[in-house]
Enzyme design. Structure first.
Site, PDB file in Angstrom:
ATOM      1  N   SER A   1       0.907  -1.568   0.139  1.00 48.98           N
ATOM      2  CA  SER A   1       0.234   0.016   0.065  1.00 48.98           C
ATOM      3  C   SER A   1       0.923   1.280   0.351  1.00 48.98           C
ATOM      4  CB  SER A   1      -1.307  -0.131   1.271  1.00 48.98           C
ATOM      5  OG  SER A   1      -0.341   0.046   2.886  1.00 48.98           O
TER       6      SER A   1
ATOM      7  N   ASP B   1      -4.082   7.772   8.285  1.00 50.54           N
ATOM      8  CA  ASP B   1      -4.509   6.118   8.219  1.00 50.54           C
ATOM      9  C   ASP B   1      -4.040   6.113   8.707  1.00 50.54           C
ATOM     10  OD1 ASP B   1      -3.755   5.519   6.563  1.00 50.54           O
ATOM     11  OD2 ASP B   1      -5.701   4.461   6.001  1.00 50.54           O
TER      12      ASP B   1
ATOM     13  N   HIS C   1      -1.062   5.120   7.807  1.00 55.89           N
ATOM     14  CA  HIS C   1      -0.014   5.436   6.569  1.00 55.89           C
ATOM     15  C   HIS C   1       0.718   6.144   6.410  1.00 55.89           C
ATOM     16  CE1 HIS C   1      -2.813   1.957   4.347  1.00 55.89           C
ATOM     17  NE2 HIS C   1      -1.539   1.383   3.984  1.00 55.89           N
TER      18      HIS C   1
END
Length: 794
Positions: free
Chosen positions: A472, A760, A762
């Site tokens: 991600s 979040d 990340h």
């Protein structure tokens, strides 16, 4: 423009002139003032004067020496192309002593209209023949507003805008040009009606009409001014001016309707724009009660049409708030036939009997008359997402618009075109290059941007492609196209809020490291491999998948693992060999740079379960081993230049800080130990590969350290909060339900994401930006044997 097969339906003119009407405002910070007025529900500023080709003309104190002049030769005929680009007005226009012959409107030919003046609505374009057959001299071309608001409203722009038609030759110039005596007065309704009633399509053999006859959708849409509740920051503050269609005042969604429709994203609009107003009454009465206006709703509701559906829309003017006036309605993507118009309330039994279905004018903008109605017909043969709006900008700003979605037909030719693989953003670059553009008949020059880049550009002509693998941290949207859960997706709000202003599938508020590296390398954004229709690998491709790991069993049913990403790359390699040949494909791949970010999810999974630290060495070995195998496979087909982002400080992510209820806020020691072991082994393996694989070059970004420094000392790097997330819920916003992930709809979102290290679970775009700059530019001892810039240039 003339058809290539037939040419103009009139003798070819000797020359051409373009007249563009514009608005001039003597207001500082105009855009800010308009925005404030719209937010407060107030009327927006009126222009101080109008312009012709940028100049107010002889009656403007600031421009009487720079009035636009058009030189003509006696007895020649010219095609005058007129565009009304003013903000909020219809206009009258005339040329002193000269006859105008209207031959076209909005890109379609009309039966020639010989007239002394025209009335042109905002957003309309007209083609007019003018023969220079008057005594040599100078003649004013003049325009003024045609105002249809109630007579008590006197604050409109009463300027007369002028240009000069000037004959070539030797003659005594008069002190002043002649002013057109045929120019109607500001509020002359009769002249406007007289002109527009003469408009008819050419309807010839070469230019036939095709008026829809088999109507399947009929709509009756009221247009008008209303009062309604204004919203500011989620709080109702007061009542103010709105405008509406069928009592719906449009609200711009956070994501473009076109993008949401194309990507089948929910929650940004609804498909229930009504075909009729919520109630029927005498819409044009002079005695409307105030409570007729309270039903106005602010919403994002669209109309959906089937492909090739034949549609009739009657726009009904209203006198709500005693504010009836003309409304120039414009449809993007279509021309339509104006089959009827009249004053008063539309009668659906008697008024259609008077429709012109033989030669109605074909337009893109039609004015709904004050206290009247207009009927149009069109065939929904252009699939896509199209804006309907009033071309008076203040009404548009107040909400007098909606969107029409036309579904695809049954073939690629009758379906919406896919997005371009890349649309280059200039990003405020100071290095934008401009070129001059000259019109065939005009002396006017325009400056148009031809390219843009920023100071990181290093490769101008022979670029190195960029291939991206990972999780991600690097995924730019592949998970949009796989069968997974929202836990492993980010194609919904508020993801993408900062840069793109809509969710793209990136797990952050904006751009990721690969986006910045591509920009610095003078490449477009690298597209996700699974994006439908994408098969141009000229600049590379992105295989990364949120949740992906080096081990096959890591989130196996929900993400794309590294080995599957490798198989995708081998498919690309085969296509390149087929397209370029074996030798050129090998050269292409050897010049490319390969970015890899992998491992985080391999450790995240067991750490969230019962995990024994005695497994560390063996488990890390499995992860590193699989990564090494992939590197060798890429090397076999030509890959030589690699960039690695080591695993970030996993145990200090917001989700891990809340894992131990007895020590909320502390980093998880087991996770930190595991990640440190991984990063240490990665560094060893890369050195080993360098000695084993000839030509192997790499850059190893210490993402672990970069992020740790910003978590522990946020203010040093321009942040306020280093531990809590911007989006989520619970302590440190560590529960991963940003945007409603996992079916948990309630979540918190910070006010200013630029103050946060984490979006979040990340990092934020701002962190990625800082890290990308380090990885691109810093000395090799910081980023490994090479920085990324040197890899691209080597």
């Amino acid at each position: 423009m003339p058809l290539e097969e037939t040419g103009f339906p009139f003798p070819e003119p000797d020359g051409e002139e373009i007249i563009i009407f514009g608005s001039w405002y003597l207001i500082e910070r105009l855009n800010e003032v308009v925005t404030e007025d719209v937010e407060e529900g107030l009327d927006t500023p009126r222009s101080d004067c109008y312009t012709i080709n940028g100049q107010p003309g002889d009656f403007g104190w600031c421009s009487n020496e720079s009035t636009h002049r058009w030189q003509v030769e006696y007895n020649k005929t010219y095609l005058l192309r007129i565009v009304n680009a003013v903000m909020n007005a219809e206009l009258y226009f005339a040329i002193a002593e000269h006859t105008l012959t209207v031959v076209g409107m909005d890109g379609s030919y009309v039966k020639p209209i010989v007239t002394d003046y025209i009335m042109i609505s905002a957003g309309q374009a007209m083609d007019i023949l003018v023969t220079a057959n008057q005594p040599l001299g100078r003649y004013y071309m003049a325009g003024r507003q045609f105002d249809t608001a109630k007579s008590s409203v006197e604050g409109y722009d009463k300027s007369n805008v002028t240009a000069i038609l000037e004959y070539k030759g030797n003659y005594s110039h008069p002190v002043y040009p002649i002013f057109p005596s045929t120019l109607p007065a500001f509020e002359d309704l009769e002249s406007a009606v007289k002109f527009t009633s003469r408009l008819k399509s050419l309807a010839s053999i070469d230019h036939p009409t095709n008026v829809p006859q088999n109507i399947t959708t009929k709509m009756y849409i009221t247009v008008g001014m209303n009062n309604g509740t204004l919203i500011n920051g989620g709080e109702e503050i007061k009542s103010g001016l709105l405008s509406s269609l069928n009592n719906l005042s449009w609200v711009n969604p956070s994501t473009d309707v076109l993008l949401a429709y194309y990507r089948n994203m929910s929650g940004f609009y609804t498909s229930d724009f009504p075909d009729f107003p919520p109630s029927m009454f005498d819409f044009v009465s002079d005695d409307l009660a105030p409570d007729r206006t309270i039903a106005t709703v602010k919403a994002t509701r669209v109309k959906v049409l089937e492909y090739n559906e034949e549609v009739e829309i009657v726009f009904q003017g209203t006198n709500l708030l005693d504010a009836s006036e003309d409304h120039p309605m414009h449809l993007h993507g279509y021309s339509f036939y104006v089959v009827g118009s009249g004053f008063g309330d539309f009668d659906n039994e008697t008024d259609p009997e008077g429709y012109n279905l033989i030669d109605p004018p074909k337009l893109t903008t039609v004015s709904v008359p004050k206290k009247g109605w207009v009927a149009i017909r069109f065939k929904a043969s252009n699939p896509g997402v199209w804006l309907w709006h009033c071309h008076l900008d203040r009404h548009f700003s107040w909400g007098m618009n909606t969107v029409m979605i036309v579904k695809n037909g049954g073939t690629p030719e009758t379906s919406i075109r896919r997005p371009p693989p890349y649309l280059p953003p200039c990003n405020g670059s100071p290095a934008t290059v401009f070129e001059q553009f000259h019109h065939k008949f005009s002396k006017t020059s325009f400056l148009i941007p031809s390219s843009c880049h920023d100071g990181y550009s290093g490769i101008q002509k022979k670029h190195a492609a960029l291939f991206i693998f990972g999780d991600s941290v690097f995924d730019v949207g592949n998970n949009n196209y796989i069968n997974t859960t929202t836990t492993f997706q980010s194609n919904f709000w508020p993801y993408g809020e900062s840069y793109f202003r809509y969710p793209t599938g990136r797990f952050s508020d904006g751009r990721l490291i690969p986006d910045f590296i591509a920009e610095y390398a003078n490449l477009p954004f690298i597209q996700p491999y699974l994006q439908p229709g994408f098969d141009d690998y000229t600049y590379g491709v992105n295989f990364a998948s949120g949740g992906g790991g080096a081990l096959a069993e890591t989130y196996q049913a929900f993400a794309i693992g590294l080995n599957t990403q490798l198989s995708y790359f081998k498919n690309v390699e085969k296509q390149l060999r087929h397209k370029l040949g074996d030798g050129e494909a090998y050269t292409f791949l050897s010049k490319a740079v390969y970015l890899i970010s992998i491992g985080t999810n391999d450790y995240y999974t067991p750490l969230m379960k019962n995990y024994s630290s005695t497994q560390d060495e063996q488990y890390v070995g499995m992860v590193i081993g699989n990564l090494t195998d992939v590197i060798r496979e890429i090397y076999k087909v030509g890959g030589r230049k690699f960039g690695f982002a080591n695993v970030l400080p996993l145990g200090c992510l917001p989700s891990f800080r809340i894992k131990n209820p007895e020590n909320i806020g502390a980093c998880m020691k087991e996770a930190m130990s595991l990640v440190k072991s991984h990063n240490k082994e990665l560094a060893k393996v890369l050195l080993k590969l360098k000695s084993q694989l000839q030509g192997f070059k790499y850059s190893n970004a210490d993402f672990y350290t970069y992020l740790t420094e910003r978590m522990n000392n946020p203010s040093k790097y321009g942040f306020r909060e280093g531990k809590a997330a911007c989006c989520g819920s619970g302590p440190y916003r560590g529960h991963q339900n940003c945007g409603g992930k996992g079916g948990v709809k309630e979540y918190e979102l910070c006010d200013n994401v630029t103050e946060y290290v984490f979006f979040d679970n990340h990092p934020t775009e701002r962190v990625y930006h800082q890290v990308s700059k380090i990885w691109w530019n810093r000395t090799p001892n910081v980023t490994g044997p090479y920085n990324l810039r040197s890899l691209f240039e080597v």
